[in-house]
Design a protein around this motif. Structure first.
Motif, PDB file in Angstrom:
ATOM      1  N   ILE A   1      39.536  48.329  41.203  1.00  0.00           N
ATOM      2  CA  ILE A   1      40.430  48.237  40.053  1.00  0.00           C
ATOM      3  C   ILE A   1      39.879  47.181  38.893  1.00  0.00           C
ATOM      4  O   ILE A   1      40.697  47.016  38.071  1.00  0.00           O
ATOM      5  CB  ILE A   1      41.786  47.757  40.688  1.00  0.00           C
ATOM      6  CG1 ILE A   1      41.779  46.158  41.317  1.00  0.00           C
ATOM      7  CG2 ILE A   1      42.357  48.577  41.627  1.00  0.00           C
ATOM      8  CD1 ILE A   1      42.892  45.655  41.659  1.00  0.00           C
ATOM      9  N   ASP A   2      38.853  46.766  39.327  1.00  0.00           N
ATOM     10  CA  ASP A   2      37.966  45.854  38.289  1.00  0.00           C
ATOM     11  C   ASP A   2      37.792  46.881  36.919  1.00  0.00           C
ATOM     12  O   ASP A   2      37.242  47.781  37.045  1.00  0.00           O
ATOM     13  CB  ASP A   2      36.824  45.368  38.934  1.00  0.00           C
ATOM     14  CG  ASP A   2      36.063  44.399  37.711  1.00  0.00           C
ATOM     15  OD1 ASP A   2      36.724  44.102  36.767  1.00  0.00           O
ATOM     16  OD2 ASP A   2      35.140  43.662  38.296  1.00  0.00           O
TER      17      ASP A   2
ATOM     18  N   ASN B   1      33.468  48.190  31.310  1.00  0.00           N
ATOM     19  CA  ASN B   1      34.745  48.454  30.952  1.00  0.00           C
ATOM     20  C   ASN B   1      34.425  49.133  29.274  1.00  0.00           C
ATOM     21  O   ASN B   1      34.707  48.214  28.240  1.00  0.00           O
ATOM     22  CB  ASN B   1      35.373  47.066  30.776  1.00  0.00           C
ATOM     23  CG  ASN B   1      36.708  47.091  30.312  1.00  0.00           C
ATOM     24  OD1 ASN B   1      37.428  48.183  30.407  1.00  0.00           O
ATOM     25  ND2 ASN B   1      37.310  46.040  30.108  1.00  0.00           N
TER      26      ASN B   1
ATOM     27  N   SER C   1      41.716  32.447  32.085  1.00  0.00           N
ATOM     28  CA  SER C   1      42.291  33.047  33.543  1.00  0.00           C
ATOM     29  C   SER C   1      43.498  32.067  33.593  1.00  0.00           C
ATOM     30  O   SER C   1      43.416  30.726  33.672  1.00  0.00           O
ATOM     31  CB  SER C   1      41.487  33.008  34.322  1.00  0.00           C
ATOM     32  OG  SER C   1      40.205  33.579  34.131  1.00  0.00           O
TER      33      SER C   1
ATOM     34  N   SER D   1      47.588  35.816  37.340  1.00  0.00           N
ATOM     35  CA  SER D   1      47.059  37.237  37.392  1.00  0.00           C
ATOM     36  C   SER D   1      46.807  37.901  36.355  1.00  0.00           C
ATOM     37  O   SER D   1      46.446  38.987  36.130  1.00  0.00           O
ATOM     38  CB  SER D   1      48.361  38.232  38.179  1.00  0.00           C
ATOM     39  OG  SER D   1      49.445  38.338  37.024  1.00  0.00           O
ATOM     40  N   HIS D   2      46.395  36.946  35.153  1.00  0.00           N
ATOM     41  CA  HIS D   2      45.974  37.539  33.968  1.00  0.00           C
ATOM     42  C   HIS D   2      44.455  36.825  33.432  1.00  0.00           C
ATOM     43  O   HIS D   2      44.365  35.586  33.922  1.00  0.00           O
ATOM     44  CB  HIS D   2      46.975  36.978  32.881  1.00  0.00           C
ATOM     45  CG  HIS D   2      48.398  37.538  32.909  1.00  0.00           C
ATOM     46  ND1 HIS D   2      48.530  38.870  32.005  1.00  0.00           N
ATOM     47  CD2 HIS D   2      49.389  37.308  33.495  1.00  0.00           C
ATOM     48  CE1 HIS D   2      49.875  39.005  32.442  1.00  0.00           C
ATOM     49  NE2 HIS D   2      50.503  38.208  33.160  1.00  0.00           N
ATOM     50  N   THR D   3      43.841  37.658  33.028  1.00  0.00           N
ATOM     51  CA  THR D   3      42.436  37.422  32.365  1.00  0.00           C
ATOM     52  C   THR D   3      42.615  37.773  30.727  1.00  0.00           C
ATOM     53  O   THR D   3      42.445  38.985  30.453  1.00  0.00           O
ATOM     54  CB  THR D   3      41.327  37.767  32.947  1.00  0.00           C
ATOM     55  OG1 THR D   3      41.458  37.346  34.506  1.00  0.00           O
ATOM     56  CG2 THR D   3      39.968  37.530  32.394  1.00  0.00           C
TER      57      THR D   3
ATOM     58  N   ASP E   1      43.604  41.398  31.089  1.00  0.00           N
ATOM     59  CA  ASP E   1      43.349  42.442  32.263  1.00  0.00           C
ATOM     60  C   ASP E   1      44.478  41.798  33.323  1.00  0.00           C
ATOM     61  O   ASP E   1      44.247  40.807  33.732  1.00  0.00           O
ATOM     62  CB  ASP E   1      42.130  42.171  32.849  1.00  0.00           C
ATOM     63  CG  ASP E   1      41.005  43.093  31.972  1.00  0.00           C
ATOM     64  OD1 ASP E   1      41.295  43.998  31.478  1.00  0.00           O
ATOM     65  OD2 ASP E   1      39.747  42.609  32.182  1.00  0.00           O
ATOM     66  N   TRP E   2      45.476  42.630  33.417  1.00  0.00           N
ATOM     67  CA  TRP E   2      46.690  42.103  34.146  1.00  0.00           C
ATOM     68  C   TRP E   2      46.902  42.658  35.561  1.00  0.00           C
ATOM     69  O   TRP E   2      46.979  43.777  35.717  1.00  0.00           O
ATOM     70  CB  TRP E   2      48.031  42.412  33.431  1.00  0.00           C
ATOM     71  CG  TRP E   2      49.266  41.724  34.129  1.00  0.00           C
ATOM     72  CD1 TRP E   2      49.531  40.912  35.132  1.00  0.00           C
ATOM     73  CD2 TRP E   2      50.495  42.269  33.661  1.00  0.00           C
ATOM     74  NE1 TRP E   2      50.707  40.612  35.223  1.00  0.00           N
ATOM     75  CE2 TRP E   2      51.283  41.486  34.533  1.00  0.00           C
ATOM     76  CE3 TRP E   2      51.084  43.108  32.666  1.00  0.00           C
ATOM     77  CZ2 TRP E   2      52.812  41.569  34.310  1.00  0.00           C
ATOM     78  CZ3 TRP E   2      52.450  43.165  32.451  1.00  0.00           C
ATOM     79  CH2 TRP E   2      53.296  42.620  33.155  1.00  0.00           C
ATOM     80  N   LYS E   3      46.598  41.768  36.470  1.00  0.00           N
ATOM     81  CA  LYS E   3      46.529  42.487  37.962  1.00  0.00           C
ATOM     82  C   LYS E   3      47.930  42.379  38.683  1.00  0.00           C
ATOM     83  O   LYS E   3      48.510  41.361  38.874  1.00  0.00           O
ATOM     84  CB  LYS E   3      45.717  41.565  38.891  1.00  0.00           C
ATOM     85  CG  LYS E   3      45.313  42.083  40.303  1.00  0.00           C
ATOM     86  CD  LYS E   3      44.380  41.199  41.042  1.00  0.00           C
ATOM     87  CE  LYS E   3      44.079  41.805  42.331  1.00  0.00           C
ATOM     88  NZ  LYS E   3      43.025  41.012  43.111  1.00  0.00           N
TER      89      LYS E   3
ATOM     90  N   THR F   1      45.493  47.138  38.430  1.00  0.00           N
ATOM     91  CA  THR F   1      45.236  46.497  37.333  1.00  0.00           C
ATOM     92  C   THR F   1      45.440  47.115  36.021  1.00  0.00           C
ATOM     93  O   THR F   1      45.157  48.341  35.729  1.00  0.00           O
ATOM     94  CB  THR F   1      43.794  45.917  37.260  1.00  0.00           C
ATOM     95  OG1 THR F   1      43.811  44.877  38.342  1.00  0.00           O
ATOM     96  CG2 THR F   1      43.522  45.190  35.993  1.00  0.00           C
TER      97      THR F   1
ATOM     98  N   SER G   1      45.077  47.032  31.892  1.00  0.00           N
ATOM     99  CA  SER G   1      44.175  46.584  30.776  1.00  0.00           C
ATOM    100  C   SER G   1      44.794  46.861  29.477  1.00  0.00           C
ATOM    101  O   SER G   1      45.083  48.013  29.295  1.00  0.00           O
ATOM    102  CB  SER G   1      42.909  47.093  30.741  1.00  0.00           C
ATOM    103  OG  SER G   1      42.314  46.630  32.222  1.00  0.00           O
TER     104      SER G   1
END
Length: 540
Positions: A123-124, A194, A423, A426-428, A527-529, A535, A537
């Protein structure tokens, strides 16, 4: 602790208060050869109990902050490597330095063969189906030649969006006109990571990111030499004489420390190629008779490249990287071969200077800011060997002067970036802005000497028939033109007899053109897991 942050395409975190009560531990993780080990897990223990854990960066550096004064054990783990006994370090209110060198270990491996299963799904967002990362042994599989390396990477990247083709970035900067650093200076190549990230100009595949190596903490160098000769080539079937070929390519790299806070990496390459060109055409001999023509010529090509990189640690939070890349190339007898005669040869020269500066600031444990600036100065010159009119006889030969003409090109490219990565849970998040500007001076005298084209003619002489005309070939049309001109016939009569050029073109425009422009781009992505297997994006 009171801190003030100034951001105007340059971000610096300057601490205005005193030192914190807790201490800090930093260092670099390397292997037995001195190469940096990224992704190593560093754990600090006190009285046998784990305190803090961190991971080394791409350059092997790590930092552990907020350690109360005392004695700590430091354990480092990385797959296939062993640290040995745990290191002990005393932490006070300042900064302690601990560098750890790990060694290779043999591990027992068991392989279980089962029925084929579906490919692993990640899921990356950076590991899409088209994504590839080349490092270490993977880099050995691609070409050492700089030009062939570009071709290999473009093929791996696949089709790209937009008319400009694939995009190549070197350490985050837009690359020059296909100029890449030596392969031994490349640490990692990321292809289509990506591809729908808002950070890129275009969406989809066709993104190539090249990361160069930083300097080492000890001196290390290597060199290489490549040689090729025509003795290993077969003869061209259209030439009685084997076309010459000679290749000499040599270079190397040298790296090491400049001080306790800085290091350097220097690499260079020099390439000399004598490439044989076979001309296989049909011309007119001195008696104005059609005659085959074969000639072997040599087109010398030269290229040199120097890449220098210096990394300097300003303080515990800020580092600066400076790269300078001068490179040049030249060629002679370019443009000949096949139907093109040596009279249309021209020479070229190219020179480029590239300067890149990157400042990286660790604003907090979870926030990194990068400020980058690049300047490229490119010049290109082209000089024809013959300035006479060009003559093109279809399916026979191209002779006369070189239609390429004089060419003088100057290109200035400016690029500034400010990107932030943060980061939290769960958010980057990644956001920033980029400014690009170009200035071009282009002097081109292409086809200023004019081009006569002979594509075949028609002989409408009365002797052919009462009403009909005969079609003649392009070389015969050219032969009749020269013959009837010597006889003093008028142009109208020459055309009636099947001579005269089919077309004449000439460029009479202004050879000097100035162009320039700038573009500003801003982006934000998250990028929200949402779940361990989901995930989302988001980007703008």
């Amino acid at each position: 602790m009171k801190c003030v942050l100034f951001v105007f395409f340059l971000s610096f975190a300057l601490c205005l208060a005193g030192q914190p009560a807790n201490g800090m531990l930093k260092g670099v993780i390397t292997d037995q050869s001195g190469a940096a080990i990224p992704g190593a897990t560093i754990t600090t223990l006190r009285d046998g109990r784990p305190q803090q854990t961190t991971v080394s960066g791409d350059d092997g550096n790590y930092v552990v902050r907020g350690l109360p004064p005392g004695t700590y054990e430091v354990e480092v783990r990385s797959p296939g490597l062993a640290q040995g006994p745990a290191a002990t370090v005393a932490i006070e209110t300042g900064t302690a330095v601990l560098n750890v060198r790990m060694r290779l270990v043999l591990e027992r491996q068991e392989v279980t063969v089962t029925e084929p299963t579906a490919p692993e799904v990640s899921i990356d967002p950076g590991r899409s189906a088209a994504a590839q990362v080349l490092r270490n042994e993977d880099l050995e599989a691609i070409s050492d030649d700089a030009d062939d390396l570009v071709t290999d990477l473009l093929a791996l990247a696949g089709p790209s969006a937009g008319p400009s083709g694939a995009q190549i970035f070197i350490d985050g900067f837009t690359a020059g006109d296909g100029t890449l650093p030596n392969k031994d200076a490349i640490r990692e190549i990321r292809i289509n990571q990506n591809p729908f990230s808002p950070e890129f100009d275009t969406l989809g595949t066709g993104h190539i990111e090249i990361l160069t190596k930083p300097g080492l903490d000890r001196f290390k160098g290597e060199s290489y030499f490549t040689y090729g000769d025509a003795v290993f080539n077969s003869r061209n079937p259209y030439a009685e004489q084997k076309a010459p070929f000679n290749l000499k390519d040599f270079g190397g790299s040298f790296s090491g420390p400049l001080s306790s806070r800085s290091s350097f990496y220097l690499n260079f390459d020099r390439r000399l190629i004598d490439n044989g060109e076979v001309v296989n055409a049909v011309i007119l001999n001195p008696e104005a008779m059609v005659s085959p023509f074969t000639q072997v010529a040599v087109s010398p090509q030269q290229r040199w490249y120097v890449g220098a990189r210096v990394d300097y640690q300003l303080n515990s939070k800020n580092t600066v990287t400076v790269r300078y890349e001068p490179n040049g190339s030249s060629s002679q007898n370019a443009g000949i071969g096949n139907f093109t005669l040596p009279s249309q040869a021209y020479s070229t020269t190219q020179m480029e200077h590239a300067l890149q500066v990157t400042e990286t600031a660790a604003l907090s444990k979870s926030t990194i800011n990068e400020t980058r600036f690049q300047f490229r100065h490119q010049t290109l010159g082209q000089t024809p060997g013959d300035n006479g009119p060009s003559i093109v006889v279809a399916s026979a030969f191209s002779g006369g002067g070189a239609a390429a003409g004089l060419h003088d090109y100057i290109h200035h490219h400016y690029e500034a970036q400010n990107y932030t990565t943060k980061s939290a849970g769960s958010h980057t998040w990644r956001f920033g802005a980029r400014v690009r500007a170009v200035w071009i001076k282009d002097i081109s005298e292409q086809n200023f000497n004019g081009t006569y084209v002979f594509g075949g003619g028609v002989d409408c002489n009365a002797s052919v028939g009462v009403t009909g005309c005969a079609t003649i070939s392009s070389i015969e049309q050219y032969r009749r033109t020269l013959l009837f001109q010597k006889m003093g016939l008028s142009p109208q009569r020459i055309r009636t007899l099947g001579g005269g050029a089919s077309q004449f073109s000439i460029n009479a425009g202004d050879p000097l053109v100035y162009t320039g422009g700038a573009d500003i781009g801003m982006f934000a992505g998250d990028d929200w897991k949402l779940k361990p297997n989901l995930t989302l994006s988001l980007g703008l």
